[in-house]
Write an enzyme that holds these catalytic residues in place. Structure first.
Site, PDB file in Angstrom:
ATOM      1  N   MET A 151     -58.235 -41.224 -19.654  1.00 33.30           N
ATOM      2  CA  MET A 151     -57.955 -41.323 -21.093  1.00 33.30           C
ATOM      3  C   MET A 151     -56.526 -41.813 -21.324  1.00 33.30           C
ATOM      4  O   MET A 151     -55.664 -41.665 -20.485  1.00 33.30           O
ATOM      5  CB  MET A 151     -58.136 -39.952 -21.765  1.00 33.30           C
ATOM      6  CG  MET A 151     -59.576 -39.487 -21.820  1.00 33.30           C
ATOM      7  SD  MET A 151     -60.542 -40.406 -23.035  1.00 33.30           S
ATOM      8  CE  MET A 151     -60.003 -39.615 -24.555  1.00 33.30           C
ATOM      9  N   CYS A 152     -56.330 -42.345 -22.480  1.00 33.82           N
ATOM     10  CA  CYS A 152     -55.025 -42.882 -22.840  1.00 33.82           C
ATOM     11  C   CYS A 152     -54.616 -42.258 -24.160  1.00 33.82           C
ATOM     12  O   CYS A 152     -55.347 -41.465 -24.740  1.00 33.82           O
ATOM     13  CB  CYS A 152     -55.105 -44.391 -22.994  1.00 33.82           C
ATOM     14  SG  CYS A 152     -55.859 -45.189 -21.573  1.00 33.82           S
ATOM     15  N   GLU A 153     -53.448 -42.589 -24.617  1.00 29.56           N
ATOM     16  CA  GLU A 153     -53.035 -42.115 -25.935  1.00 29.56           C
ATOM     17  C   GLU A 153     -52.679 -43.303 -26.816  1.00 29.56           C
ATOM     18  O   GLU A 153     -51.997 -44.231 -26.384  1.00 29.56           O
ATOM     19  CB  GLU A 153     -51.842 -41.160 -25.816  1.00 29.56           C
ATOM     20  CG  GLU A 153     -52.178 -39.928 -25.005  1.00 29.56           C
ATOM     21  CD  GLU A 153     -51.883 -38.605 -25.714  1.00 29.56           C
ATOM     22  OE1 GLU A 153     -51.462 -38.618 -26.894  1.00 29.56           O
ATOM     23  OE2 GLU A 153     -52.077 -37.569 -25.078  1.00 29.56           O
TER      24      GLU A 153
END
Lengths: 259, 259
Positions: free
Chosen positions: B1-3
């Protein structure tokens, strides 16, 4: 008029030395106060730093000078505006994706009455330079919807540049990250540095670099610029109408088109 | 996941405060060590800073923190790689020109077995995110070869994002510099700051900013992020399938699509 800076190298090379010379011309030793930009290829990625402020006073330019980014292909530009306002959208180099690669372009000169038809690629800003870049890519795309070998691509690039140069002044640098294509309408110079490397003295700043300390014996680094950047090296001038294709530091093809 | 980090503002606004919080998650308070990028619109121009290095250790990130760039529309991203190598070409946000504007895109999530047909826009790197961005633009272009009003464009954007989210996780930010389109497949939050402004306390760093000192009474600034960036403000979570369109700091349209 603007100033161009290109580099093609056999190994990722730091261009801080040449950039330091170039940026002095952006408001200090030269009149090119209307923005600057420099693009570094990193693999297929492209790192682009730009500023519509004079390069000799730009905070981002100071970062680029302090932070040596190594690249095999670089395109830089400092701008003295003639067509188009002073703003980020009008700041070279310009970038477009074609065939899944980043194509990057910078131009020195100006074109009279240049209003190409709107094609697939369209200018974001209002310079003749970006319009010419878009028109050039639209022609490539129209001829070759799918990627082709450089030998097939090259005649069209040369013909387009020659055509543009008949409308005014058209010195340019163009790259897809693999090769660096250069076209001289009026003014461009080049130098190839290879072993044995020696010291080089910038014309525009009190700075000397000893390339021998910075390189290995097999490195080949070519620099292309509007005018010679160093005072103690033998730069070669392009002839009007001359084009040169660079890859990994070497000139791999060249020619001259009739004016 | 990334932000993800997005901003839409009524006047050019400095995003350093939110960016400082986000970049702590890039290797310090969060696991997103695989690169970061942030794009600032400046008129029609776009300023893009990126680095495949962890944001908490990046020299370029420190420049962005020190050098407040004011913008009305910003898209930022920090990456924890799942699809695609760690390199500049795989670093968000991604940019393409469409209709003479810079379109910018960042994505959080991943898509299973996503291999769209090669269209006009093609990925430079090898992430599912860039492939989805290119596919989305190819669909826009196919429906509308010439620019259309946002009301006509919007249903297609929503339908594409909803379709992508059925293949996995697809939280995204998309902008052409005028508007900021946001789609939540699983996780996204937003906050709108307007007068009376108060102090805000970052969750990820020892930093408080008093927005009252930084703003005028008519400013409206919305921030969109994967998770709330401040500890003392009421962030609103998006519902799964919810999309919101922002312009000049205000949410001007929104909706929810069925899962």
């Amino acid at each position: 008029m603007c100033e161009l800076l290109g580099m093609s190298a056999s190994v990722p090379t730091d261009i801080v030395f040449s950039f330091t010379g170039l940026m002095q011309r952006g408001g200090r030793t030269g009149p090119h106060r209307d923005g600057w930009g420099i693009a570094f290829y990193e693999g297929r990625g492209l790192r682009l730093f730009q500023d519509p402020a004079a390069s000799s006073e730009s905070e981002v330019a100071r970062l680029v000078q302090r932070y040596p980014i190594k690249s095999e292909t670089v395109i830089g530009h400092i701008r003295q505006a003639n067509v188009g306002r002073i703003c980020l959208a009008n700041t070279h180099p310009f970038v477009r994706e074609l065939w899944g690669r980043n194509w990057c372009f910078a131009h020195n000169g100006q074109l009279a009455d240049f209003h190409p038809q709107a094609g697939f690629y369209r200018p974001v800003g209002d310079t003749d330079s970006e319009a010419a870049f878009c028109e050039l890519l639209n022609r490539v795309r129209q001829s070759f919807p799918e990627p082709v070998a450089l030998e097939l691509l090259l005649p069209g690039l040369v013909a387009s540049c020659a055509g543009f140069s008949r409308l005014g002044v058209f010195n340019c640098l163009l790259s897809d990250g693999d090769w660096l294509f250069t076209f001289c309408s009026t003014k461009l110079a080049h130098i190839t540095r290879r072993a044995p490397f020696g010291p080089a003295q910038l014309k525009d700043a009190e700075l000397t670099v000893d390339f021998q300390a910075e390189t290995t014996p097999t490195d080949v680094v070519s620099v292309i610029a509007t005018e010679a950047l160093t005072a103690n090296e033998p730069w070669t001038l392009y002839a009007p109408g001359e084009w040169r294709l660079w890859r990994a530091g070497e000139c791999i093809a060249s020619g001259v088109v009739a004016g």
